[in-house]
Design a protein around this motif. Structure first.
Motif, PDB file in Angstrom:
ATOM      1  N   GLY A  87       0.816  -1.203   0.000  1.00  0.00           N
ATOM      2  CA  GLY A  87       0.000   0.000   0.000  1.00  0.00           C
ATOM      3  C   GLY A  87       0.851   1.255   0.000  1.00  0.00           C
ATOM      4  N   THR A  88       0.253   2.336   0.407  1.00  0.00           N
ATOM      5  CA  THR A  88       0.909   3.648   0.344  1.00  0.00           C
ATOM      6  C   THR A  88       1.211   4.210   1.734  1.00  0.00           C
ATOM      7  N   ASP A  89       1.145   3.376   2.762  1.00  0.00           N
ATOM      8  CA  ASP A  89       1.208   3.861   4.135  1.00  0.00           C
ATOM      9  C   ASP A  89       2.601   4.165   4.680  1.00  0.00           C
ATOM     10  N   SER A  90       3.627   3.508   4.171  1.00  0.00           N
ATOM     11  CA  SER A  90       4.932   3.649   4.821  1.00  0.00           C
ATOM     12  C   SER A  90       6.064   3.828   3.818  1.00  0.00           C
ATOM     13  N   HIS A  91       7.194   4.207   4.358  1.00  0.00           N
ATOM     14  CA  HIS A  91       8.397   4.328   3.543  1.00  0.00           C
ATOM     15  C   HIS A  91       8.780   2.960   2.971  1.00  0.00           C
ATOM     16  N   ALA A  92       8.577   1.908   3.754  1.00  0.00           N
ATOM     17  CA  ALA A  92       8.867   0.550   3.279  1.00  0.00           C
ATOM     18  C   ALA A  92       7.971   0.189   2.093  1.00  0.00           C
ATOM     19  N   ASP A  93       6.696   0.597   2.153  1.00  0.00           N
ATOM     20  CA  ASP A  93       5.783   0.358   1.031  1.00  0.00           C
ATOM     21  C   ASP A  93       6.269   1.077  -0.220  1.00  0.00           C
ATOM     22  N   GLN A  94       6.745   2.289  -0.042  1.00  0.00           N
ATOM     23  CA  GLN A  94       7.276   3.073  -1.158  1.00  0.00           C
ATOM     24  C   GLN A  94       8.472   2.347  -1.770  1.00  0.00           C
ATOM     25  N   GLY A  95       9.302   1.760  -0.930  1.00  0.00           N
ATOM     26  CA  GLY A  95      10.447   0.997  -1.421  1.00  0.00           C
ATOM     27  C   GLY A  95      10.020  -0.230  -2.206  1.00  0.00           C
ATOM     28  N   ARG A  96       8.979  -0.918  -1.731  1.00  0.00           N
ATOM     29  CA  ARG A  96       8.486  -2.089  -2.465  1.00  0.00           C
ATOM     30  C   ARG A  96       7.910  -1.682  -3.820  1.00  0.00           C
ATOM     31  N   GLY A 135     -12.028  -1.162  -6.666  1.00  0.00           N
ATOM     32  CA  GLY A 135     -13.257  -0.683  -6.064  1.00  0.00           C
ATOM     33  C   GLY A 135     -13.170  -0.630  -4.548  1.00  0.00           C
ATOM     34  N   ALA A 136     -12.608  -1.661  -3.948  1.00  0.00           N
ATOM     35  CA  ALA A 136     -12.510  -1.727  -2.491  1.00  0.00           C
ATOM     36  C   ALA A 136     -11.648  -0.607  -1.927  1.00  0.00           C
ATOM     37  N   PHE A 137     -10.637  -0.188  -2.682  1.00  0.00           N
ATOM     38  CA  PHE A 137      -9.744   0.873  -2.214  1.00  0.00           C
ATOM     39  C   PHE A 137     -10.088   2.235  -2.821  1.00  0.00           C
ATOM     40  N   GLY A 138     -11.221   2.318  -3.504  1.00  0.00           N
ATOM     41  CA  GLY A 138     -11.738   3.594  -3.972  1.00  0.00           C
ATOM     42  C   GLY A 138     -10.983   4.255  -5.106  1.00  0.00           C
ATOM     43  N   VAL A 139     -10.306   3.455  -5.935  1.00  0.00           N
ATOM     44  CA  VAL A 139      -9.550   4.039  -7.048  1.00  0.00           C
ATOM     45  C   VAL A 139     -10.080   3.594  -8.402  1.00  0.00           C
ATOM     46  N   ASP A 140     -11.243   2.956  -8.413  1.00  0.00           N
ATOM     47  CA  ASP A 140     -11.767   2.411  -9.666  1.00  0.00           C
ATOM     48  C   ASP A 140     -12.041   3.474 -10.715  1.00  0.00           C
ATOM     49  N   ASP A 141     -12.497   4.662 -10.314  1.00  0.00           N
ATOM     50  CA  ASP A 141     -12.727   5.729 -11.297  1.00  0.00           C
ATOM     51  C   ASP A 141     -11.424   6.167 -11.947  1.00  0.00           C
ATOM     52  N   ILE A 142     -10.380   6.306 -11.171  1.00  0.00           N
ATOM     53  CA  ILE A 142      -9.077   6.725 -11.707  1.00  0.00           C
ATOM     54  C   ILE A 142      -8.505   5.644 -12.619  1.00  0.00           C
ATOM     55  N   VAL A 143      -8.644   4.386 -12.207  1.00  0.00           N
ATOM     56  CA  VAL A 143      -8.172   3.264 -13.026  1.00  0.00           C
ATOM     57  C   VAL A 143      -8.905   3.268 -14.368  1.00  0.00           C
ATOM     58  N   ASN A 144     -10.208   3.442 -14.330  1.00  0.00           N
ATOM     59  CA  ASN A 144     -10.998   3.464 -15.565  1.00  0.00           C
ATOM     60  C   ASN A 144     -10.650   4.673 -16.427  1.00  0.00           C
ATOM     61  N   ASP A 145     -10.529   5.856 -15.802  1.00  0.00           N
ATOM     62  CA  ASP A 145     -10.175   7.068 -16.550  1.00  0.00           C
ATOM     63  C   ASP A 145      -8.809   6.941 -17.214  1.00  0.00           C
ATOM     64  N   ALA A 146      -7.908   6.200 -16.569  1.00  0.00           N
ATOM     65  CA  ALA A 146      -6.561   6.010 -17.112  1.00  0.00           C
ATOM     66  C   ALA A 146      -6.555   4.978 -18.243  1.00  0.00           C
ATOM     67  N   GLY A 147      -7.646   4.250 -18.378  1.00  0.00           N
ATOM     68  CA  GLY A 147      -7.714   3.243 -19.429  1.00  0.00           C
ATOM     69  C   GLY A 147      -6.921   1.988 -19.130  1.00  0.00           C
ATOM     70  N   LEU A 148      -6.641   1.743 -17.863  1.00  0.00           N
ATOM     71  CA  LEU A 148      -5.886   0.549 -17.495  1.00  0.00           C
ATOM     72  C   LEU A 148      -6.778  -0.686 -17.555  1.00  0.00           C
ATOM     73  N   VAL A 149      -6.170  -1.795 -17.897  1.00  0.00           N
ATOM     74  CA  VAL A 149      -6.873  -3.072 -17.943  1.00  0.00           C
ATOM     75  C   VAL A 149      -7.150  -3.515 -16.509  1.00  0.00           C
ATOM     76  N   THR A 150      -8.382  -3.957 -16.258  1.00  0.00           N
ATOM     77  CA  THR A 150      -8.696  -4.529 -14.955  1.00  0.00           C
ATOM     78  C   THR A 150      -8.861  -6.035 -15.112  1.00  0.00           C
ATOM     79  N   LEU A 151      -8.459  -6.750 -14.089  1.00  0.00           N
ATOM     80  CA  LEU A 151      -8.522  -8.213 -14.106  1.00  0.00           C
ATOM     81  C   LEU A 151      -9.529  -8.694 -13.079  1.00  0.00           C
ATOM     82  N   ASP A 152     -10.391  -9.609 -13.497  1.00  0.00           N
ATOM     83  CA  ASP A 152     -11.398 -10.155 -12.595  1.00  0.00           C
ATOM     84  C   ASP A 152     -11.619 -11.647 -12.863  1.00  0.00           C
ATOM     85  N   ASP A 153     -10.543 -12.333 -13.210  1.00  0.00           N
ATOM     86  CA  ASP A 153     -10.608 -13.724 -13.640  1.00  0.00           C
ATOM     87  C   ASP A 153     -11.083 -14.701 -12.562  1.00  0.00           C
TER      88      ASP A 153
END
Length: 118
Positions: A11-20, A80-98
């Motif tokens: 996620g985006t919570d910590s410096h370690a997350d940023q490193g990952r 959707g669960a993390f509230g970024v689905d509109d941005i993902v869709n606006d960016a035209g990124l492929v979503t996976l739901d297999d």
């Protein structure tokens, strides 16, 4: 030929997350730049929270992200669960739901991909 699936779960919570995130992007870039390699970069779980920042041209990681953006997809359910689905869709990124709304890791393994998580 090498097939790799790089999955960013951090996620985006910590410096370690940023490193990952940075390490995941660099790893995907290395595969993308190697002739004959096939890479899939997947943002899943809390990792989907990075999409708004990565799409922002002022982000420290935007240029690195742009080098692998064509190989990028996002978990449909988690966007959707993390509230970024509109941005993902606006960016035209492929979503996976297999698999129950999520990417199918099993399918990646069955298709010969080495799965690397960050």
């Amino acid at each position: 030929m090498v097939k790799a699936a790089v999955i960013v779960l951090a996620g985006t919570d910590s410096h370690a997350d940023q490193g990952r995130l940075a390490n995941g992007l660099e790893t995907a870039k290395e595969f993308a730049e190697t002739d004959g390699d096939d890479v899939e970069l997947i943002f899943d779980g809390a990792g989907t929270q990075w999409i708004p920042e990565l799409e922002d041209e002022d982000s420290d990681y935007h240029e690195l992200y742009r080098t692998v953006r064509d190989d990028t997809s996002v978990c449909d359910y988690c966007a959707g669960a993390f509230g970024v689905d509109d941005i993902v869709n606006d960016a035209g990124l492929v979503t996976l739901d297999d698999h129950d709304g999520h990417p199918s890791i099993r399918s990646l393994v069955a298709d010969g991909y080495e799965v690397i998580t960050f």
